[in-house]
Design a protein around this motif. Structure first.
Motif, PDB file in Angstrom:
ATOM      1  N   VAL A 435       0.827  -1.225   0.000  1.00 20.71           N
ATOM      2  CA  VAL A 435       0.000   0.000   0.000  1.00 20.71           C
ATOM      3  C   VAL A 435       0.849   1.257   0.000  1.00 20.71           C
ATOM      4  O   VAL A 435       2.001   1.262   0.438  1.00 20.71           O
ATOM      5  CB  VAL A 435      -0.944   0.111   1.225  1.00 20.71           C
ATOM      6  CG1 VAL A 435      -2.083  -0.844   1.134  1.00 20.71           C
ATOM      7  CG2 VAL A 435      -0.194  -0.016   2.519  1.00 20.71           C
ATOM      8  N   CYS A 436       0.213   2.310  -0.441  1.00 23.20           N
ATOM      9  CA  CYS A 436       0.798   3.635  -0.330  1.00 23.20           C
ATOM     10  C   CYS A 436       0.242   4.253   0.945  1.00 23.20           C
ATOM     11  O   CYS A 436      -0.961   4.517   1.038  1.00 23.20           O
ATOM     12  CB  CYS A 436       0.406   4.480  -1.536  1.00 23.20           C
ATOM     13  SG  CYS A 436       0.774   6.223  -1.289  1.00 23.20           S
ATOM     14  N   PRO A 437       1.088   4.472   1.947  1.00 24.36           N
ATOM     15  CA  PRO A 437       0.573   5.007   3.212  1.00 24.36           C
ATOM     16  C   PRO A 437       0.054   6.440   3.054  1.00 24.36           C
ATOM     17  O   PRO A 437      -0.761   6.891   3.869  1.00 24.36           O
ATOM     18  CB  PRO A 437       1.789   4.988   4.150  1.00 24.36           C
ATOM     19  CG  PRO A 437       2.923   4.402   3.391  1.00 24.36           C
ATOM     20  CD  PRO A 437       2.545   4.246   1.960  1.00 24.36           C
ATOM     21  N   ALA A 438       0.471   7.128   2.020  1.00 22.30           N
ATOM     22  CA  ALA A 438       0.031   8.514   1.857  1.00 22.30           C
ATOM     23  C   ALA A 438      -1.411   8.613   1.373  1.00 22.30           C
ATOM     24  O   ALA A 438      -2.184   9.430   1.863  1.00 22.30           O
ATOM     25  CB  ALA A 438       0.964   9.240   0.889  1.00 22.30           C
ATOM     26  N   CYS A 439      -1.800   7.751   0.417  1.00 21.25           N
ATOM     27  CA  CYS A 439      -3.152   7.904  -0.139  1.00 21.25           C
ATOM     28  C   CYS A 439      -3.981   6.624  -0.091  1.00 21.25           C
ATOM     29  O   CYS A 439      -5.161   6.640  -0.426  1.00 21.25           O
ATOM     30  CB  CYS A 439      -3.074   8.413  -1.585  1.00 21.25           C
ATOM     31  SG  CYS A 439      -2.563   7.143  -2.760  1.00 21.25           S
ATOM     32  N   GLY A 440      -3.388   5.518   0.299  1.00 19.23           N
ATOM     33  CA  GLY A 440      -4.167   4.284   0.426  1.00 19.23           C
ATOM     34  C   GLY A 440      -4.222   3.440  -0.838  1.00 19.23           C
ATOM     35  O   GLY A 440      -4.826   2.369  -0.850  1.00 19.23           O
ATOM     36  N   TRP A 441      -3.561   3.871  -1.898  1.00 21.50           N
ATOM     37  CA  TRP A 441      -3.569   3.090  -3.145  1.00 21.50           C
ATOM     38  C   TRP A 441      -2.872   1.745  -2.927  1.00 21.50           C
ATOM     39  O   TRP A 441      -1.880   1.655  -2.188  1.00 21.50           O
ATOM     40  CB  TRP A 441      -2.848   3.882  -4.245  1.00 21.50           C
ATOM     41  CG  TRP A 441      -2.671   3.114  -5.526  1.00 21.50           C
ATOM     42  CD1 TRP A 441      -3.598   2.935  -6.510  1.00 21.50           C
ATOM     43  CD2 TRP A 441      -1.484   2.429  -5.962  1.00 21.50           C
ATOM     44  NE1 TRP A 441      -3.075   2.188  -7.533  1.00 21.50           N
ATOM     45  CE2 TRP A 441      -1.769   1.851  -7.223  1.00 21.50           C
ATOM     46  CE3 TRP A 441      -0.217   2.228  -5.411  1.00 21.50           C
ATOM     47  CZ2 TRP A 441      -0.839   1.110  -7.938  1.00 21.50           C
ATOM     48  CZ3 TRP A 441       0.713   1.486  -6.130  1.00 21.50           C
ATOM     49  CH2 TRP A 441       0.401   0.931  -7.388  1.00 21.50           C
ATOM     50  N   ALA A 442      -3.405   0.696  -3.550  1.00 18.96           N
ATOM     51  CA  ALA A 442      -2.769  -0.620  -3.481  1.00 18.96           C
ATOM     52  C   ALA A 442      -2.907  -1.268  -4.844  1.00 18.96           C
ATOM     53  O   ALA A 442      -3.995  -1.256  -5.420  1.00 18.96           O
ATOM     54  CB  ALA A 442      -3.432  -1.491  -2.419  1.00 18.96           C
ATOM     55  N   ALA A 475       6.746   3.480  -7.518  1.00 16.16           N
ATOM     56  CA  ALA A 475       6.037   4.580  -6.855  1.00 16.16           C
ATOM     57  C   ALA A 475       4.538   4.356  -6.949  1.00 16.16           C
ATOM     58  O   ALA A 475       4.065   3.552  -7.760  1.00 16.16           O
ATOM     59  CB  ALA A 475       6.403   5.899  -7.522  1.00 16.16           C
ATOM     60  N   CYS A 476       3.809   5.075  -6.091  1.00 18.07           N
ATOM     61  CA  CYS A 476       2.356   4.979  -6.085  1.00 18.07           C
ATOM     62  C   CYS A 476       1.798   5.482  -7.412  1.00 18.07           C
ATOM     63  O   CYS A 476       2.200   6.542  -7.905  1.00 18.07           O
ATOM     64  CB  CYS A 476       1.802   5.805  -4.925  1.00 18.07           C
ATOM     65  SG  CYS A 476       0.010   5.994  -4.972  1.00 18.07           S
ATOM     66  N   ALA A 477       0.864   4.739  -7.996  1.00 19.75           N
ATOM     67  CA  ALA A 477       0.300   5.121  -9.289  1.00 19.75           C
ATOM     68  C   ALA A 477      -0.609   6.333  -9.155  1.00 19.75           C
ATOM     69  O   ALA A 477      -0.876   7.026 -10.134  1.00 19.75           O
ATOM     70  CB  ALA A 477      -0.470   3.949  -9.875  1.00 19.75           C
ATOM     71  N   ASP A 478      -1.100   6.589  -7.941  1.00 22.29           N
ATOM     72  CA  ASP A 478      -2.018   7.716  -7.758  1.00 22.29           C
ATOM     73  C   ASP A 478      -1.299   9.009  -7.380  1.00 22.29           C
ATOM     74  O   ASP A 478      -1.549  10.062  -7.940  1.00 22.29           O
ATOM     75  CB  ASP A 478      -3.045   7.391  -6.662  1.00 22.29           C
ATOM     76  CG  ASP A 478      -4.223   6.641  -7.251  1.00 22.29           C
ATOM     77  OD1 ASP A 478      -4.185   6.363  -8.465  1.00 22.29           O
ATOM     78  OD2 ASP A 478      -5.161   6.333  -6.493  1.00 22.29           O
ATOM     79  N   CYS A 479      -0.395   8.935  -6.358  1.00 21.71           N
ATOM     80  CA  CYS A 479       0.184  10.177  -5.844  1.00 21.71           C
ATOM     81  C   CYS A 479       1.696  10.260  -6.043  1.00 21.71           C
ATOM     82  O   CYS A 479       2.316  11.256  -5.682  1.00 21.71           O
ATOM     83  CB  CYS A 479      -0.185  10.372  -4.368  1.00 21.71           C
ATOM     84  SG  CYS A 479       0.730   9.288  -3.258  1.00 21.71           S
ATOM     85  N   GLY A 480       2.298   9.212  -6.569  1.00 18.55           N
ATOM     86  CA  GLY A 480       3.720   9.293  -6.865  1.00 18.55           C
ATOM     87  C   GLY A 480       4.642   9.020  -5.686  1.00 18.55           C
ATOM     88  O   GLY A 480       5.865   8.988  -5.839  1.00 18.55           O
ATOM     89  N   ASN A 481       4.060   8.788  -4.518  1.00 20.39           N
ATOM     90  CA  ASN A 481       4.857   8.462  -3.336  1.00 20.39           C
ATOM     91  C   ASN A 481       5.725   7.228  -3.602  1.00 20.39           C
ATOM     92  O   ASN A 481       5.239   6.218  -4.100  1.00 20.39           O
ATOM     93  CB  ASN A 481       3.878   8.229  -2.168  1.00 20.39           C
ATOM     94  CG  ASN A 481       4.577   7.770  -0.905  1.00 20.39           C
ATOM     95  OD1 ASN A 481       5.793   7.904  -0.777  1.00 20.39           O
ATOM     96  ND2 ASN A 481       3.796   7.241   0.021  1.00 20.39           N
ATOM     97  N   VAL A 482       7.019   7.329  -3.260  1.00 21.73           N
ATOM     98  CA  VAL A 482       7.887   6.180  -3.543  1.00 21.73           C
ATOM     99  C   VAL A 482       7.990   5.233  -2.350  1.00 21.73           C
ATOM    100  O   VAL A 482       8.590   4.164  -2.449  1.00 21.73           O
ATOM    101  CB  VAL A 482       9.314   6.624  -3.957  1.00 21.73           C
ATOM    102  CG1 VAL A 482       9.276   7.306  -5.312  1.00 21.73           C
ATOM    103  CG2 VAL A 482       9.935   7.514  -2.893  1.00 21.73           C
TER     104      VAL A 482
HETATM  105 ZN    ZN Z   1      -0.301   7.223  -3.046  1.00 16.20          ZN
END
Ligand code: ZN
Ligand code: ADP
Ligand code: ZN
Length: 728
Positions: A435-442, A475-482
């Protein structure tokens, strides 16, 4: 001219007519090669007639009668016809699907005639005293030779070419039959292993099951793990084998086979034992099947599909771990091998034994209602005690990589005593989600409604439903968080955690990923037996049937996720699985202990596991099922539909529901719903449940409904009917 009606592997509920000049080959059950469209297809003759509804000029001839195996016997054909009707599945697919894959083709290997042998038929016995043979001395001598055999199933190979010609003539007259010659792989070099003296409970069970060996009766052998159920089967089998009968023993998984197979072989060394399961090479499977058919194999040990083995002298059926979901086929013809085992026993008028520590509620209910007999084994055969079960609450507890301090302490204690411990977590891979802890994307699978599972050490994402693999995103596909994080635990992550916590321990992970290679599991079991392993991490592969003498601790992680499932059978299955895995601990001298780590320490299911009280928990579940109108108080079927677009699948089901309104008597037709896993392998799935308190009414309904559905044009939708579904 003979007309033969042939079952072919096509999804239509009809047989196909051909003409056949070969009088010997036109028998029912024979495999034939026939032209179908522009191809040649393998089929099985189900009917022989003198006329056809098809225009004579359009009838095509049978290309060839395949004689590498004997024709399928009538009783097997009766079983397949029953399956086609009961499971509402096209007869051709049922019949061809029941054959070992090798016999579904007319390949070079299978069309070559093997050496033959011959056996007498009842007609031949009658003809031997008639004058019909007076002017055919060669045939008379050949028949006399067959008559000398100890029984009708015993076959002899021809000694000379002339004798072979005579024997073939006898076959044409119906006085003899040809059988494939098989060298029975009997192992008489080792003397049979003596049986241990039975406990009083075992003895009572054996006596009950043996009282009427020639009469149908379904028995439940309800015995706790390690109570010696297998020993009871072996004792019931012995007199059956001695009297010349064959035994069919169904087991859930290949993983179980080696130990059980070795035990059966050791006990009945003089009789030929064969196995039938999907891990066998195609040729071996076909050969074993043929040995069962010829009667040379006396014990057939097999998984689900072995229920379709031809067994001319079948005298006993055993279904071990009868509650196991793997007995239900979940695609194609969705049959239950356990239910068919009972049907077959009734067909042969013989006993069937269903064994389990945690019987399915259907079977248990059958016992309560007096439909099945039962025998109980309440103590372990070797006197060891059932393990003590502790519930380890994770509420307000700081976990180390998913492991509670109490669990780690218990493992450490075993380390000091040089005993083995097992950590059970029914999930392979490293972490079930990334998961992306910043936005919840998985990341999810693009073909299934499922999250991708993170695997290591070579990191990759994998879909456990369709097998699709892809690299881990940077990286996250939604927010780019690595900074993507693994969430939750799988076997690999627990393996890493245990390696870190116990650096000197020898840790072995046993799941589908580590046991994929042929023979891997056998090697692992040997190293466990040799005590080359201290700590085991395993999925359900490890839950069943195995006996590890050095194992005294089982820790169960992550059972909670089945507690609040929408599937009404989830509780029953979790209970069974926990009882099974708990049964691995302390089966010998070592007292066993089981820790169940949970965030719901008060849950009644865990309480029931803790007290080993199957009956009380089953009573609770049955009461709930009765109240809610679920099986075994209701009979169900599900119409499943799949299409590229969910709207098409749903529209098909709505039309199907409407079309059934005029004849839906005593059945409830529910609204269509998307499947709990809506998207699978790129197809959208939906379903419609129908149920009735009367099995007969349900099947009357299904008969009419399938006719209507088959008549309709549903180009974009694939559908099938799941009778007695396990998961809805
Ligand atoms: Zn994200
Ligand atoms: P189950 O199938 O009920 O789990 P098993 O048949 O595998 O149990 O038996 C458990 C263990 O007890 C095995 O090691 C078996 O050899 C042993 N055993 C079974 N019956 C007896 C008996 N009557 N006396 C001594 N040992 C027995
Ligand atoms: Zn997928």
């Amino acid at each position: 001219m003979s007309i033969v009606r042939v079952a072919l592997d096509v999804p239509v509920p009809t047989l196909f007519d051909y003409h056949c000049e070969d009088a010997g080959g036109a028998q029912i059950g024979a495999r034939v090669l026939v032209p179908f469209g522009r191809k040649q297809a393998v089929g099985v003759v189900l009917e022989v007639s003198t006329h056809s509804t098809v225009d004579r000029t359009k009838l095509r001839p049978v290309t060839r009668v395949l004689e590498d195996i004997e024709p399928l016997p009538d009783d097997l054909i009766a079983l397949l016809r029953f399956c086609s009707e009961y499971y509402h599945h096209p007869i051709g697919e049922v019949v061809i699907g029941a054959l070992p894959t090798r016999y579904r083709r007319a390949g070079a290997a299978s069309s070559r005639r093997r050496p033959r042998s011959f056996a007498i038929t009842p007609a031949g016995r009658a003809a031997s005293s008639s004058s019909a043979l007076a002017r055919r001395p060669a045939q008379r001598r050949a028949l006399a030779r067959l008559l000398q055999q100890p029984d009708d199933a015993a076959s002899v190979p021809p000694n000379t070419a002339a004798e072979q010609r005579a024997l073939k003539q006898l076959v044409v007259h119906g006085w003899a039959k040809e059988t494939a010659t098989e060298v029975a792989r009997t192992d008489t070099s080792t003397p049979p292993e003596p049986a241990p003296p039975l406990t009083a409970e075992q003895l009572a069970a054996v006596r009950a099951f043996c009282t009427q060996p020639k009469k149908f009766r379904a028995w439940l052998l309800h015995g706790i793990t390690g109570s010696g159920k297998t020993e009871v089967y072996l004792h019931v089998m012995a007199p059956v084998l001695a009297a010349g009968g064959q035994v069919l023993m169904l087991i859930p998984e290949i993983g179980l086979t080696p130990q059980l197979e070795a035990r059966v072989r050791a006990r009945f060394g003089g009789h030929s034992v064969v196995t039938l399961h999907s891990a066998l090479a195609e040729g071996e499977r076909a050969a074993n099947w043929a040995m069962a058919q010829s009667g040379a194999a006396r014990i057939v040990l097999g998984t689900r599909s072995a229920i379709f083995t031809p067994l001319p002298r079948l005298a006993l059926v055993v279904v071990d771990e009868e509650h196991d979901p793997s007995f239900k086929q979940i695609e194609g013809m969705r049959y239950s091998a356990r239910d068919l085992a009972i049907w077959r026993a009734r067909q042969y008028d013989i006993p069937v034994i269903l064994g389990s520590a945690t019987p399915s509620l259907e079977t248990y209910h059958g016992v309560l209602k007096g439909r099945y007999g039962s025998a109980r084994l309440t103590a372990r055969a070797n006197g060891s005690l059932l393990p003590r079960i502790r519930i380890v609450s994770t509420v307000g507890v700081k976990l180390m990589e998913g492991l509670a301090p109490q669990v780690l302490a218990a493992i450490e204690q075993r380390r000091q005593r040089s005993e083995q411990a097992l950590v059970f977590i029914n999930r392979r891979g490293y972490a079930p989600v990334l998961v992306c802890p910043a936005c919840g994307w998985a990341p999810g699978c693009h073909r299934c409604s499922a999250r991708m599972v993170l695997h290591k050490p070579r990191p990759a994402l994998s879909c456990h439903h369709c097998g699709h693999d892809e690299p881990v995103p940077v990286a996250c596909a939604d927010c780019g968080n690595v900074d993507l994080r693994p969430l939750g635990y799988g076997t690999q992550r627990i393996e890493a955690a245990l390696n870190a916590a116990f650096p000197t321990a020898r840790v072995l992970r046993i799941d589908r990923d580590t046991t994929r290679k042929r023979g891997a599991w056998t090697d692992m079991r040997l190293s466990i037996d040799r005590r080359d392993v201290d700590l085991l991490i395993g999925t359900q592969l490890l839950a069943k049937g195995h006996d590890f003498p050095g194992l005294s601790l089982v820790c169960v992680l992550n059972a909670d996720r089945s507690l609040y499932s929408t599937d009404f059978r989830a509780a029953e299955q979790l209970f069974a699985q926990l009882m099974q895995v708990a049964g691995r601990a302390g089966r010998r001298e070592l007292p066993g202990e089981v820790l169940i780590q949970t965030a719901f320490p008060q849950h009644p299911l865990y309480r029931a596991v803790q007290t080993h009280d199957y009956d009380a928990y089953a009573a609770t579940l049955l009461a709930e099922r009765e109240q809610a109108g679920f099986p075994p108080f209701m009979f169900q079927a599900v119409l499943r539909a799949e299409a590229l677009r969910i709207e098409d699948a749903m529209a098909f089901l709505r039309t199907a529901a409407l079309a059934s309104a005029s004849f839906a008597e005593l059945v409830t037709v529910f609204d269509p719903t998307p499947a709990s896993m809506q998207r699978l392998k790129g197809r959208e799935r939906a379903q419609l449940l129908v149920q009735s308190a009367s099995r007969a009414a349900l099947h009357r309904f299904l008969d009419r409904w399938t006719l209507v559905l088959r008549d309709g044009k549903h180009a974009r939708v694939r559908w099938d009917i799941d009778v007695d579904p396990l998961g809805i």
